[in-house]
Design a protein around this motif. Structure first.
Motif, PDB file in Angstrom:
ATOM      1  N   VAL A   1      -4.454  -1.810   1.664  1.00 34.18           N
ATOM      2  CA  VAL A   1      -4.034  -0.987   0.531  1.00 34.18           C
ATOM      3  C   VAL A   1      -5.029  -1.186  -0.607  1.00 34.18           C
ATOM      4  CG1 VAL A   1      -2.219  -0.643  -1.184  1.00 34.18           C
ATOM      5  CG2 VAL A   1      -1.629  -1.011   1.220  1.00 34.18           C
ATOM      6  N   THR A   2      -5.607  -0.086  -1.093  1.00 37.44           N
ATOM      7  CA  THR A   2      -6.737  -0.149  -2.012  1.00 37.44           C
ATOM      8  C   THR A   2      -6.330   0.139  -3.461  1.00 37.44           C
ATOM      9  OG1 THR A   2      -7.230   2.183  -1.579  1.00 37.44           O
ATOM     10  CG2 THR A   2      -8.345   0.554  -0.193  1.00 37.44           C
TER      11      THR A   2
ATOM     12  N   GLN B   1       0.547   3.004   0.588  1.00 37.58           N
ATOM     13  CA  GLN B   1       0.193   2.835   1.995  1.00 37.58           C
ATOM     14  C   GLN B   1      -0.121   4.186   2.631  1.00 37.58           C
ATOM     15  OE1 GLN B   1       2.652   0.397   4.480  1.00 37.58           O
ATOM     16  NE2 GLN B   1       1.907  -1.462   3.497  1.00 37.58           N
TER      17      GLN B   1
ATOM     18  N   ALA C   1      -3.633   4.959   1.962  1.00 37.46           N
ATOM     19  CA  ALA C   1      -4.516   4.120   2.786  1.00 37.46           C
ATOM     20  C   ALA C   1      -4.622   4.670   4.202  1.00 37.46           C
ATOM     21  CB  ALA C   1      -4.009   2.682   2.806  1.00 37.46           C
TER      22      ALA C   1
ATOM     23  N   ASP D   1      -6.814   7.699   4.240  1.00 38.88           N
ATOM     24  CA  ASP D   1      -8.207   7.294   4.026  1.00 38.88           C
ATOM     25  C   ASP D   1      -8.832   6.760   5.320  1.00 38.88           C
ATOM     26  OD1 ASP D   1      -8.113   7.999   1.365  1.00 38.88           O
ATOM     27  OD2 ASP D   1      -7.857   5.941   0.634  1.00 38.88           O
TER      28      ASP D   1
ATOM     29  N   SER E   1     -12.925  -3.201   5.521  1.00 40.48           N
ATOM     30  CA  SER E   1     -11.913  -3.127   4.457  1.00 40.48           C
ATOM     31  C   SER E   1     -11.550  -4.543   4.043  1.00 40.48           C
ATOM     32  CB  SER E   1     -10.681  -2.368   4.941  1.00 40.48           C
ATOM     33  OG  SER E   1     -10.112  -2.990   6.080  1.00 40.48           O
TER      34      SER E   1
ATOM     35  N   THR F   1      -8.074  -4.889  -1.803  1.00 41.90           N
ATOM     36  CA  THR F   1      -7.942  -3.671  -2.597  1.00 41.90           C
ATOM     37  C   THR F   1      -9.280  -3.005  -2.906  1.00 41.90           C
ATOM     38  OG1 THR F   1      -7.817  -5.130  -4.541  1.00 41.90           O
ATOM     39  CG2 THR F   1      -5.736  -4.309  -3.651  1.00 41.90           C
TER      40      THR F   1
ATOM     41  N   HIS G   1     -11.610   2.883  -1.890  1.00 39.02           N
ATOM     42  CA  HIS G   1     -12.018   3.752  -0.787  1.00 39.02           C
ATOM     43  C   HIS G   1     -13.456   4.231  -0.936  1.00 39.02           C
ATOM     44  CE1 HIS G   1     -11.923   6.959   2.174  1.00 39.02           C
ATOM     45  NE2 HIS G   1     -12.049   7.882   1.248  1.00 39.02           N
TER      46      HIS G   1
END
Length: 345
Positions: free
Chosen positions: A15-16, A26, A29, A32, A314, A317, A320
């Motif tokens: 989760v970013t 979520q 995410a 993405d 990844s 956080t 993206h």
């Protein structure tokens, strides 16, 4: 170093943050990840893996669903579970889901089985954590039987027996299955006993310290009368234009992720000095400019005799847009340079 090396990318659907530092959902995410996988395919990356977790900071709890969505947007890239927690799933259902994925992707599916570094799935699905080893052992044994073309007759302790059962949909081409290991010699031997390739999760320390595990695996394959099989490594990293930019991009997100997990497990808080060591020549993090990352991956491949290296791109956080840049640099510059280095050795 092997002249033919597979280079892949892994994610847990971390989760970013958005550009303003706010935590995204979520659902964001997950969407993405599909975009990221399509970019990896376009850049010629060999493999794309999504790992199963059941917690707030990682969005992917159903890898096969994610991979099916990606299969519909890609044509070539191998689609794998960076981890499937077999211990808390039913091997028959796992087989059915991945045989379906293998069919719709024209043979691009693969599984990496693990026991689970995180243990949320055990109470979530009603499994006894004290049976951690027994669950994985029995379920891996059953899955090995399911891969055979004949009807399955089997009995164990953790699910109903099978009597001359045929699995549907049957495989119309091979399904690649690996066993992921974080540092247990018993797991290394288990992978060899069942004749599954080995993936080593190296998330800290010098990769060379895993050489004894590779040697044990090769010796065990010989002892069990199995052919030599591939060995892969999964390690975290981030690629940017310069070493300094890559480290500065990653550090705050790495710190938050590691300290959040560390608080759950009683670890000492991570420091910038620790991060710099891990990002340096003797650490596990593949962080830096393309040449730096390529050289580090190539050293790991050479030291461990790998057939494959998967970068977990990844990291907590990390936003993206930075992930997309990292993927672009990995595919366009890191991977070709690693292959050049492989060809020269």
């Amino acid at each position: 170093m092997p002249h033919t090396i597979q280079l892949g990318l892994d994610t847990f659907g971390d989760v970013t943050h958005d550009s303003g530092g706010r935590t995204r959902s979520q659902a964001d995410a997950l969407r993405d990840v599909i975009t990221e996988a399509v970019l990896a395919e376009q850049l010629g990356v060999d493999c794309f893996g999504v790992g199963e977790h059941h917690r707030a900071d990682f969005a992917i709890s159903a890898p096969e669903v994610m991979l099916a969505a990606i299969a519909g947007r890609t044509e070539r890239i191998v689609l794998g579970s960076a981890v499937t927690v077999l211990s808390t799933d039913d091997p028959v259902r796992v087989f059915q889901r991945f045989s379906t994925l293998n069919a719709i992707s024209n043979g691009r599916a693969e599984i990496i089985f693990g026991r689970g570094s995180f243990t949320e799935s055990y109470p979530l699905f009603g499994y006894d954590l004290s049976k951690y080893d027994e669950l994985f052992e029995e379920k891996l044994a059953l899955f090995a039987e399911l891969l055979k073309p004949d009807p399955v007759t089997w009995r164990g302790s953790f699910r109903s027996a099978l009597s001359n059962h045929v699995m549907y949909p049957p495989l119309d081409r091979p399904l690649a299955v690996w066993v992921g290991v974080g540092g247990s010699p018993e797991s290394v031997v288990r992978a060899a006993r069942y004749g599954f390739p080995l993936t080593l999760a190296i998330i800290g320390g010098h990769p060379q310290r895993f050489r004894p595990y590779v040697d044990l695996y090769l010796q065990s394959l010989e002892r069990f009368g199995k052919p030599v099989l591939p060995v892969a490594v999964h390690s975290p990293g981030h690629v940017a234009a310069t070493d300094e930019q890559a480290k500065n991009d990653l550090w705050p997100h790495y710190e938050a992720l590691m300290n959040r997990i560390g608080a759950e497990r009683g670890w000492t808080p991570v420091s910038r000095a620790h991060f710099e060591r891990e990002a340096g020549p003797e650490g596990a993090l593949c962080v830096g400019a393309p040449e730096t990352v390529a050289a580090k991956i190539a050293r790991t491949i050479r030291a461990l005799g790998l057939s494959r290296f998967d970068l977990k791109y990844s990291n907590g956080t990390l936003p993206h847009d930075l992930l997309m840049t990292s993927i672009e640099l990995f595919g366009s510059r890191v991977a070709p340079r690693v292959r050049e280095l492989a060809a020269s050795n």
